[in-house]
Design an enzyme around this catalytic site. Sequence first.
Site, short mmCIF file in Angstrom:
data_model
loop_
_atom_site.label_atom_id
_atom_site.label_comp_id
_atom_site.label_asym_id
_atom_site.label_seq_id
_atom_site.Cartn_x
_atom_site.Cartn_y
_atom_site.Cartn_z
N SER A 28 0.80 -1.23 0.00
CA SER A 28 0.00 0.00 0.00
C SER A 28 0.84 1.28 0.00
CB SER A 28 -0.95 0.01 1.20
OG SER A 28 -0.23 0.19 2.42
N LYS A 99 1.20 4.35 6.91
CA LYS A 99 0.63 5.22 5.88
C LYS A 99 1.29 6.59 5.96
CE LYS A 99 -2.65 2.09 5.04
NZ LYS A 99 -2.63 1.26 3.81
#
Length: 216
Positions: A28, A99
């Site tokens: 991701s 993230k």
Amino acid sequence: GLVVGVALVLSMLVKTFLVQPFWIPSGSMENTLVQGDRVIVSKLTPGPFDLKRGDVVVFADDEHWLDQPNVERSSVANIIVRPLQFVGLYPEGDDHLIKRLIGLPGDRVSCKAGGKLTVNGVALDEPYVYPGDSPCTDAGGEENWDIVVPEGRVWVMGDHRGDSADSRTHDAGSGGKQGSIRIDFITGRAVAIVWPLTRMDGLGNYSSTFDKVPNP
């Protein structure tokens, strides 16, 4: 004996208060981070050093984004791995996510299909976004959204926008209340890739991307 004991105590203190190794469980954050990378996370942020837009942060899965832990180990393997993680000698990441921090508390984060991501009305040039990805599209195909980050929380997104189940995916129209994550559950800021050796590099926060964003 004593030397090993002292070394373990020092390692645990470093892991608790200063830095901690983590492994990257998914794609991701490509191409900034790839699956299997090991990163060093500074635990001085948040804390003595403030969170900044653009920081790559590791956080505990208190919002239950993971359907299951990133890795399943046998009970025998856990007997070996868990104590090593506890003292900081084995990378963590089983129940954590990583993230990029896009919005701080009070920030207005918006995106429209085919456009750029904006924070407090400023359109961002994001060189870290995966080549070919739209800045807006998430893993579920959602492209249009406009939220204000609640107090005590931050908005996070993966660099591989088309393959990241992040704040956008988990918001479900709640205006930022669900998609954002609690600052309290941020473990720290990832500062460098340390393994494999061919990928060793520092992780900046792309301050030039966010330097024109006004505070809310």
